[in-house]
Design a protein around this motif. Structure first.
Motif, PDB file in Angstrom:
ATOM      1  N   LEU A 211       0.830  -1.206   0.000  1.00  0.00           N
ATOM      2  CA  LEU A 211       0.000   0.000   0.000  1.00  0.00           C
ATOM      3  C   LEU A 211       0.862   1.253   0.000  1.00  0.00           C
ATOM      4  O   LEU A 211       0.566   2.238  -0.679  1.00  0.00           O
ATOM      5  N   GLY A 212       1.927   1.216   0.785  1.00  0.00           N
ATOM      6  CA  GLY A 212       2.788   2.383   0.912  1.00  0.00           C
ATOM      7  C   GLY A 212       3.651   2.644  -0.300  1.00  0.00           C
ATOM      8  O   GLY A 212       4.353   3.668  -0.368  1.00  0.00           O
ATOM      9  N   GLU A 213       3.627   1.716  -1.272  1.00  0.00           N
ATOM     10  CA  GLU A 213       4.447   1.871  -2.482  1.00  0.00           C
ATOM     11  C   GLU A 213       3.633   2.360  -3.671  1.00  0.00           C
ATOM     12  O   GLU A 213       4.150   2.469  -4.784  1.00  0.00           O
ATOM     13  N   LEU A 214       2.341   2.641  -3.464  1.00  0.00           N
ATOM     14  CA  LEU A 214       1.510   3.095  -4.569  1.00  0.00           C
ATOM     15  C   LEU A 214       1.945   4.479  -5.037  1.00  0.00           C
ATOM     16  O   LEU A 214       2.185   5.374  -4.227  1.00  0.00           O
ATOM     17  N   ARG A 215       2.014   4.634  -6.327  1.00  0.00           N
ATOM     18  CA  ARG A 215       2.418   5.918  -6.924  1.00  0.00           C
ATOM     19  C   ARG A 215       1.336   6.971  -6.721  1.00  0.00           C
ATOM     20  O   ARG A 215       0.158   6.701  -6.927  1.00  0.00           O
ATOM     21  N   ASP A 216       1.752   8.160  -6.309  1.00  0.00           N
ATOM     22  CA  ASP A 216       0.851   9.307  -6.183  1.00  0.00           C
ATOM     23  C   ASP A 216      -0.325   9.017  -5.239  1.00  0.00           C
ATOM     24  O   ASP A 216      -1.451   9.416  -5.476  1.00  0.00           O
ATOM     25  N   VAL A 217      -0.034   8.279  -4.148  1.00  0.00           N
ATOM     26  CA  VAL A 217      -1.036   8.009  -3.112  1.00  0.00           C
ATOM     27  C   VAL A 217      -0.384   8.261  -1.755  1.00  0.00           C
ATOM     28  O   VAL A 217       0.622   7.619  -1.425  1.00  0.00           O
ATOM     29  N   ASP A 218      -0.913   9.195  -0.994  1.00  0.00           N
ATOM     30  CA  ASP A 218      -0.408   9.459   0.356  1.00  0.00           C
ATOM     31  C   ASP A 218      -1.049   8.496   1.346  1.00  0.00           C
ATOM     32  O   ASP A 218      -2.263   8.278   1.323  1.00  0.00           O
ATOM     33  N   MET A 219      -0.229   7.920   2.235  1.00  0.00           N
ATOM     34  CA  MET A 219      -0.743   7.107   3.331  1.00  0.00           C
ATOM     35  C   MET A 219      -1.080   8.032   4.494  1.00  0.00           C
ATOM     36  O   MET A 219      -0.276   8.889   4.872  1.00  0.00           O
ATOM     37  N   VAL A 220      -2.286   7.871   5.055  1.00  0.00           N
ATOM     38  CA  VAL A 220      -2.715   8.705   6.172  1.00  0.00           C
ATOM     39  C   VAL A 220      -3.064   7.793   7.349  1.00  0.00           C
ATOM     40  O   VAL A 220      -3.999   6.996   7.271  1.00  0.00           O
ATOM     41  N   VAL A 221      -2.272   7.879   8.410  1.00  0.00           N
ATOM     42  CA  VAL A 221      -2.602   7.179   9.653  1.00  0.00           C
ATOM     43  C   VAL A 221      -2.738   8.228  10.756  1.00  0.00           C
ATOM     44  O   VAL A 221      -2.318   9.381  10.590  1.00  0.00           O
ATOM     45  N   TYR A 222      -3.328   7.823  11.875  1.00  0.00           N
ATOM     46  CA  TYR A 222      -3.699   8.801  12.903  1.00  0.00           C
ATOM     47  C   TYR A 222      -3.028   8.442  14.225  1.00  0.00           C
ATOM     48  O   TYR A 222      -3.168   7.315  14.726  1.00  0.00           O
ATOM     49  N   ASP A 223      -2.317   9.415  14.793  1.00  0.00           N
ATOM     50  CA  ASP A 223      -1.527   9.168  16.003  1.00  0.00           C
ATOM     51  C   ASP A 223      -2.367   8.585  17.135  1.00  0.00           C
ATOM     52  O   ASP A 223      -1.876   7.784  17.934  1.00  0.00           O
ATOM     53  N   GLU A 224      -3.619   8.969  17.227  1.00  0.00           N
ATOM     54  CA  GLU A 224      -4.468   8.516  18.328  1.00  0.00           C
ATOM     55  C   GLU A 224      -4.654   6.997  18.326  1.00  0.00           C
ATOM     56  O   GLU A 224      -5.012   6.412  19.348  1.00  0.00           O
ATOM     57  N   ASP A 225      -4.412   6.353  17.177  1.00  0.00           N
ATOM     58  CA  ASP A 225      -4.609   4.901  17.077  1.00  0.00           C
ATOM     59  C   ASP A 225      -3.424   4.106  17.599  1.00  0.00           C
ATOM     60  O   ASP A 225      -3.484   2.872  17.643  1.00  0.00           O
ATOM     61  N   VAL A 248       6.102  -1.043   9.705  1.00  0.00           N
ATOM     62  CA  VAL A 248       5.606  -0.377   8.495  1.00  0.00           C
ATOM     63  C   VAL A 248       4.724   0.811   8.885  1.00  0.00           C
ATOM     64  O   VAL A 248       4.880   1.922   8.353  1.00  0.00           O
ATOM     65  N   LEU A 249       3.791   0.579   9.801  1.00  0.00           N
ATOM     66  CA  LEU A 249       2.868   1.645  10.204  1.00  0.00           C
ATOM     67  C   LEU A 249       3.600   2.796  10.892  1.00  0.00           C
ATOM     68  O   LEU A 249       3.287   3.973  10.666  1.00  0.00           O
ATOM     69  N   GLN A 250       4.598   2.456  11.714  1.00  0.00           N
ATOM     70  CA  GLN A 250       5.349   3.511  12.405  1.00  0.00           C
ATOM     71  C   GLN A 250       6.139   4.354  11.403  1.00  0.00           C
ATOM     72  O   GLN A 250       6.259   5.581  11.567  1.00  0.00           O
ATOM     73  N   GLU A 251       6.632   3.715  10.346  1.00  0.00           N
ATOM     74  CA  GLU A 251       7.354   4.463   9.310  1.00  0.00           C
ATOM     75  C   GLU A 251       6.411   5.433   8.611  1.00  0.00           C
ATOM     76  O   GLU A 251       6.777   6.571   8.301  1.00  0.00           O
ATOM     77  N   TRP A 252       5.165   4.975   8.371  1.00  0.00           N
ATOM     78  CA  TRP A 252       4.197   5.851   7.715  1.00  0.00           C
ATOM     79  C   TRP A 252       3.869   7.076   8.570  1.00  0.00           C
ATOM     80  O   TRP A 252       3.561   8.148   8.041  1.00  0.00           O
ATOM     81  N   ARG A 253       3.934   6.910   9.891  1.00  0.00           N
ATOM     82  CA  ARG A 253       3.618   8.038  10.777  1.00  0.00           C
ATOM     83  C   ARG A 253       4.601   9.189  10.604  1.00  0.00           C
ATOM     84  O   ARG A 253       4.294  10.337  10.951  1.00  0.00           O
ATOM     85  N   THR A 254       5.777   8.909  10.074  1.00  0.00           N
ATOM     86  CA  THR A 254       6.800   9.955   9.906  1.00  0.00           C
ATOM     87  C   THR A 254       6.711  10.633   8.542  1.00  0.00           C
ATOM     88  O   THR A 254       7.424  11.598   8.278  1.00  0.00           O
ATOM     89  N   ARG A 255       5.839  10.146   7.667  1.00  0.00           N
ATOM     90  CA  ARG A 255       5.763  10.692   6.308  1.00  0.00           C
ATOM     91  C   ARG A 255       4.946  11.987   6.273  1.00  0.00           C
ATOM     92  O   ARG A 255       4.038  12.184   7.077  1.00  0.00           O
ATOM     93  N   PRO A 256       5.231  12.849   5.277  1.00  0.00           N
ATOM     94  CA  PRO A 256       4.330  13.982   5.038  1.00  0.00           C
ATOM     95  C   PRO A 256       2.940  13.451   4.675  1.00  0.00           C
ATOM     96  O   PRO A 256       2.820  12.428   4.016  1.00  0.00           O
ATOM     97  N   LEU A 269      -4.966   7.517   1.132  1.00  0.00           N
ATOM     98  CA  LEU A 269      -5.449   6.249   1.666  1.00  0.00           C
ATOM     99  C   LEU A 269      -5.367   6.335   3.191  1.00  0.00           C
ATOM    100  O   LEU A 269      -4.278   6.413   3.754  1.00  0.00           O
ATOM    101  N   HIS A 270      -6.533   6.374   3.836  1.00  0.00           N
ATOM    102  CA  HIS A 270      -6.617   6.581   5.289  1.00  0.00           C
ATOM    103  C   HIS A 270      -6.845   5.235   5.996  1.00  0.00           C
ATOM    104  O   HIS A 270      -7.759   4.501   5.641  1.00  0.00           O
ATOM    105  N   LEU A 271      -6.050   4.951   7.024  1.00  0.00           N
ATOM    106  CA  LEU A 271      -6.275   3.755   7.844  1.00  0.00           C
ATOM    107  C   LEU A 271      -6.838   4.192   9.193  1.00  0.00           C
ATOM    108  O   LEU A 271      -6.194   4.942   9.935  1.00  0.00           O
ATOM    109  N   HIS A 272      -8.045   3.736   9.492  1.00  0.00           N
ATOM    110  CA  HIS A 272      -8.707   4.059  10.759  1.00  0.00           C
ATOM    111  C   HIS A 272      -8.805   2.778  11.591  1.00  0.00           C
ATOM    112  O   HIS A 272      -9.481   1.821  11.195  1.00  0.00           O
TER     113      HIS A 272
END
Length: 457
Positions: A211-225, A248-256, A269-272
């Motif tokens: 999922l994190g390798e998709l072109r032109d797709v931002d991964m959105v995760v939420y610190d509260e989770d 993997v998820l912790q790495e995504w938390r550091t992304r813009p 792409l939002h993960l709730h």
């Protein structure tokens, strides 16, 4: 020497593995096996349930092909059990039957609004993008914002296909109508909802990482989770797979783009997590307009409990990916609650008495429910085949066990069945369609065209 005439209904991995295991097993009798498949092509969910951008998983087809290509198993494709051939027919011409029909329906999600226009089952969507011949050729991809409910690999497949740019699917075997549909999709946001936390997901690390390798797709995760409780921390420390998922998820938390801040991609792409489905909101025209969920939290014993806090996300489509469910077969016992054929270790049981039904067996998802990977199907089949071999005293005594009887019967009924040579013809045709475009294959979708090519007409 006695010969076991065996019918297997379903030519996916479960049915093919069962045939292969029986042929290789130690036994005191010969074996003659006929596989019946309602689709014109074999391989079941490996062909029609795996996303087209997952060629590694489709590599299983190579192993299944080797089994069929030995030539010691006959296959009758485009033959529907209960219509083209019945249970009485099987009893007349075989000693036993193994049902290996899998699970292809979506499990239900019992919340208000789930039947609104714009609410779909993941299995139906997967069938569409995999070019299944029995689903419509078009799919209503009109939503800008989409909810996907579920935290397993099917949910990730659906999410990835919705969020991925259609041009990035062109190297795969995606059918032309699917490419055109996805190309026109206006989607900008895909929201994935799971009841439990990041340490309890059912994804495999490989699927998640993709999922994190998709072109032109931002991964959105939420610190509260990510406020982990002790059980989650223990799971991460003790289970290698969970540890990789967390990494993997912790790495995504550091992304813009995380927490909706600073992303530059055209799609998100939002993960709730900690999100229990409550309601699908519906507008005045009866169309999906939003998704309501309740925030959950750990209950201290491995589950979750509600917090009472409700949230709503505006969406125009909802896909439920909460599991598959088996379908009943004519004159075969069926457990409506669990979506399986009632059985004891693969021996079919009467639904009302739990007594063994002579001559009838089950394997794969229709036996144990839609859990486990393809590897589990082999051990499943071994258990069923062992009981079949040891149950010789309860086999049927067919009136006409001759191998010629089945082709004659199907011909008399006007059934346009396909055989192994026909599958080879269709296979080569699809590969030939893909060659000019540098693709492995392009699937033929219409059933009548599949049958016509297979039969050399």
């Amino acid at each position: 020497m006695t010969t076991l005439r065996l019918a297997i209904v379903g030519a996916g991995p479960a049915g093919i593995y069962a045939a292969d295991i029986l042929l290789k097993a130690e036994r005191s009798f010969d074996v003659s096996i006929d596989l019946f498949e309602h689709l014109p092509a074999p391989y079941g969910l490996v062909r029609y349930g795996v996303a087209p951008d997952h060629p590694r998983i489709k590599g299983v087809i190579t192993a299944l092909r080797e089994v069929l290509d030995r030539g010691d198993i006959r296959i009758f494709g485009n033959v529907e059990f209960g219509r083209d051939i019945t249970l009485d027919d099987l009893k007349r011409h075989y000693n036993a039957v193994i049902f290996a029909t899998g699970a292809v329906r979506d499990a239900t999600l019992d919340i208000p609004g789930i039947d609104a226009e714009g609410s779909y089952g993941a299995a139906d969507f997967v069938s569409w993008f995999d070019g299944h011949p029995d689903v419509p050729r078009t799919w209503p991809l009109t939503a800008q914002s989409v909810a996907v409910v579920g935290n397993g690999n099917v949910a990730l497949d659906v999410t990835r296909i919705l969020a991925k740019h259609a041009d990035d699917l062109l190297p795969t075997e995606i059918p032309a109508n699917v490419y055109e549909g996805l190309k026109a999709s206006p989607v900008t946001d895909v929201h994935v909802f799971g009841r439990r936390g990041p340490a309890q997901v059912k994804f495999t690390p490989l699927e998640l990482r993709e999922l994190g390798e998709l072109r032109d797709v931002d991964m959105v995760v939420y610190d509260e989770d990510f406020d982990y409780d002790e059980a989650s921390r223990t799971a991460i420390e003790s289970n290698k797979q969970v540890k990789v998922i967390d990494r993997v998820l912790q790495e995504w938390r550091t992304r813009p783009g995380v927490n909706n801040a600073g992303g530059t991609a055209s799609r998100r792409l939002h993960l709730h997590f900690w999100a229990r489905p409550v309601e699908v909101k519906v507008d005045d025209e009866g169309h999906v307009s939003g998704f309501v969920y309740e925030r959950t939290r750990p209950d201290g014993v491995g589950g979750v409990t509600g917090t009472g806090e409700l949230r709503e996300v505006p969406v125009q489509a909802v896909y439920r990916a909460v599991g598959y469910f088996g379908s009943p077969l004519p004159e075969v016992p069926f457990d409506e609650r669990h979506g399986v054929i009632p059985n004891h270790e693969g021996q079919v049981l009467h639904a009302d008495s739990n007594e063994l039904v002579p001559g009838m067996y089950a394997t794969g998802w229709i036996k144990r429910g839609p859990v486990g990977l393809i590897g589990h199907t082999k051990s499943d089949a071994m258990e069923t085949v062992r009981h079949l071999i040891n149950g010789q005293g309860s086999w049927w005594q067919p009136e006409d066990p001759s191998e010629d009887a089945i082709p004659a019967l199907l011909a008399e009924r006007g059934v346009q069945w396909t055989d192994l040579d026909g599958w080879h013809r269709l296979d080569q045709h699809e590969i030939g369609l893909g060659e000019p475009e540098g693709r492995a294959r392009i699937k033929v979708v219409p059933r009548d065209e599949m049958v016509s090519i297979s039969r050399g007409e």
